[in-house]
Design a protein around this motif. Structure first.
Motif, PDB file in Angstrom:
ATOM      1  N   PRO A   1     -38.415  16.490 -76.472  1.00  0.00           N
ATOM      2  CA  PRO A   1     -38.758  15.061 -76.555  1.00  0.00           C
ATOM      3  C   PRO A   1     -38.730  14.541 -77.987  1.00  0.00           C
ATOM      4  CG  PRO A   1     -40.692  16.370 -76.012  1.00  0.00           C
ATOM      5  CD  PRO A   1     -39.515  17.291 -75.947  1.00  0.00           C
ATOM      6  N   TYR A   2     -39.005  15.403 -78.973  1.00  0.00           N
ATOM      7  CA  TYR A   2     -38.989  14.940 -80.356  1.00  0.00           C
ATOM      8  C   TYR A   2     -37.566  14.641 -80.819  1.00  0.00           C
ATOM      9  CZ  TYR A   2     -43.780  16.523 -80.329  1.00  0.00           C
ATOM     10  OH  TYR A   2     -45.094  16.687 -80.022  1.00  0.00           O
ATOM     11  N   VAL A   3     -36.622  15.491 -80.429  1.00  0.00           N
ATOM     12  CA  VAL A   3     -35.229  15.242 -80.786  1.00  0.00           C
ATOM     13  C   VAL A   3     -34.751  13.956 -80.127  1.00  0.00           C
ATOM     14  CG1 VAL A   3     -32.881  16.110 -80.553  1.00  0.00           C
ATOM     15  CG2 VAL A   3     -34.723  17.665 -81.200  1.00  0.00           C
ATOM     16  N   LYS A   4     -35.190  13.746 -78.896  1.00  0.00           N
ATOM     17  CA  LYS A   4     -34.806  12.525 -78.189  1.00  0.00           C
ATOM     18  C   LYS A   4     -35.350  11.294 -78.917  1.00  0.00           C
ATOM     19  CE  LYS A   4     -34.716  10.634 -73.542  1.00  0.00           C
ATOM     20  NZ  LYS A   4     -35.093  10.831 -72.152  1.00  0.00           N
TER      21      LYS A   4
ATOM     22  N   TYR B   1     -33.179   8.333 -80.708  1.00  0.00           N
ATOM     23  CA  TYR B   1     -33.353   6.940 -80.310  1.00  0.00           C
ATOM     24  C   TYR B   1     -33.646   6.078 -81.533  1.00  0.00           C
ATOM     25  CZ  TYR B   1     -35.157   2.790 -78.041  1.00  0.00           C
ATOM     26  OH  TYR B   1     -35.361   1.495 -77.642  1.00  0.00           O
ATOM     27  N   ASN B   2     -34.550   6.561 -82.423  1.00  0.00           N
ATOM     28  CA  ASN B   2     -34.901   5.775 -83.616  1.00  0.00           C
ATOM     29  C   ASN B   2     -33.716   5.646 -84.567  1.00  0.00           C
ATOM     30  OD1 ASN B   2     -37.488   5.372 -82.715  1.00  0.00           O
ATOM     31  ND2 ASN B   2     -38.317   7.141 -83.798  1.00  0.00           N
ATOM     32  N   ALA B   3     -32.844   6.649 -84.601  1.00  0.00           N
ATOM     33  CA  ALA B   3     -31.666   6.554 -85.463  1.00  0.00           C
ATOM     34  C   ALA B   3     -30.668   5.553 -84.900  1.00  0.00           C
ATOM     35  CB  ALA B   3     -31.017   7.924 -85.620  1.00  0.00           C
ATOM     36  N   LEU B   4     -30.529   5.519 -83.575  1.00  0.00           N
ATOM     37  CA  LEU B   4     -29.576   4.599 -82.961  1.00  0.00           C
ATOM     38  C   LEU B   4     -30.097   3.175 -82.923  1.00  0.00           C
ATOM     39  CD1 LEU B   4     -28.316   6.796 -79.989  1.00  0.00           C
ATOM     40  CD2 LEU B   4     -27.108   6.248 -82.100  1.00  0.00           C
ATOM     41  N   TYR B   5     -31.406   3.020 -82.704  1.00  0.00           N
ATOM     42  CA  TYR B   5     -32.002   1.693 -82.587  1.00  0.00           C
ATOM     43  C   TYR B   5     -33.147   1.568 -83.591  1.00  0.00           C
ATOM     44  CZ  TYR B   5     -29.584   2.262 -78.166  1.00  0.00           C
ATOM     45  OH  TYR B   5     -28.646   2.522 -77.207  1.00  0.00           O
ATOM     46  N   PRO B   6     -32.856   1.288 -84.863  1.00  0.00           N
ATOM     47  CA  PRO B   6     -33.937   1.194 -85.855  1.00  0.00           C
ATOM     48  C   PRO B   6     -34.815  -0.031 -85.596  1.00  0.00           C
ATOM     49  CG  PRO B   6     -31.857   0.567 -86.837  1.00  0.00           C
ATOM     50  CD  PRO B   6     -31.548   1.068 -85.450  1.00  0.00           C
ATOM     51  N   SER B   7     -36.058   0.060 -86.048  1.00  0.00           N
ATOM     52  CA  SER B   7     -37.013  -1.023 -85.843  1.00  0.00           C
ATOM     53  C   SER B   7     -36.675  -2.186 -86.777  1.00  0.00           C
ATOM     54  CB  SER B   7     -38.426  -0.515 -86.122  1.00  0.00           C
ATOM     55  OG  SER B   7     -39.331  -1.591 -86.078  1.00  0.00           O
ATOM     56  N   PRO B   8     -36.793  -3.421 -86.305  1.00  0.00           N
ATOM     57  CA  PRO B   8     -36.538  -4.566 -87.185  1.00  0.00           C
ATOM     58  C   PRO B   8     -37.702  -4.831 -88.134  1.00  0.00           C
ATOM     59  CG  PRO B   8     -37.164  -5.352 -85.029  1.00  0.00           C
ATOM     60  CD  PRO B   8     -37.056  -3.849 -84.919  1.00  0.00           C
TER      61      PRO B   8
END
Length: 144
Positions: free
Chosen positions: A59-62, A66-73
């Motif tokens: 789950p940590y790799v997932k 996810y955070n690398a593909l969709y960074p927070s604005p």
């Protein structure tokens, strides 16, 4: 004027009943109990097998993916390091150690040498004592 409008007091003549209150709505549904224990077999596994196996994915790799593909604005809640903008703080400078005067330094060195000499003498005495003790113990064992 000033008197009660009804001279005769009203008395409730209905007989007092001590019957219990009727149960609230939905009370007729019984409380669920534990299932019947006659079908329980302690030698059969009750939990699904494979519960101690590692998951098919981490789950940590997932989450990292996810955070690398969709960074927070939004900016991070707790920024790390010095801020890029504003006043830049200079790096901390090492504080010089206060040096005693030369005469005091010589006195300290002499005291250290005296302590080292005492320690050496004590070690020699202890070694001599322990050697004599071991000879004494060995000598007594040979006599028996």
């Amino acid at each position: 004027m000033g008197g009660p409008s009804n001279v005769v007091p009203e008395i409730d003549v209905t007989p007092a009943t001590f019957a219990p209150q009727p149960p609230p709505m939905g009370f007729e549904n019984p409380i669920p109990t534990y299932p019947n224990m006659t079908g329980y077999n302690p030698f059969e596994p009750q939990a699904p097998t494979g519960y101690n196996q590692p998951p098919a994915y981490d789950p940590y790799v997932k989450a990292v993916t996810y955070n690398a593909l969709y960074p927070s604005p939004f900016p991070p809640a707790y920024p790390t390091g010095y801020p890029v903008y504003g006043y830049q703080y200079p790096p901390p400078q090492p504080q010089p150690q206060p040096q005693p005067p030369p005469q005091q330094q010589l006195e300290i060195l002499q005291r250290v040498q005296n302590v080292e000499c005492r320690v050496d003498r004590g070690e020699r005495k202890t070694t001599k004592f322990l050697k004599g003790l071991s000879k004494f113990i060995k000598g007594n064992r040979n006599d028996d």
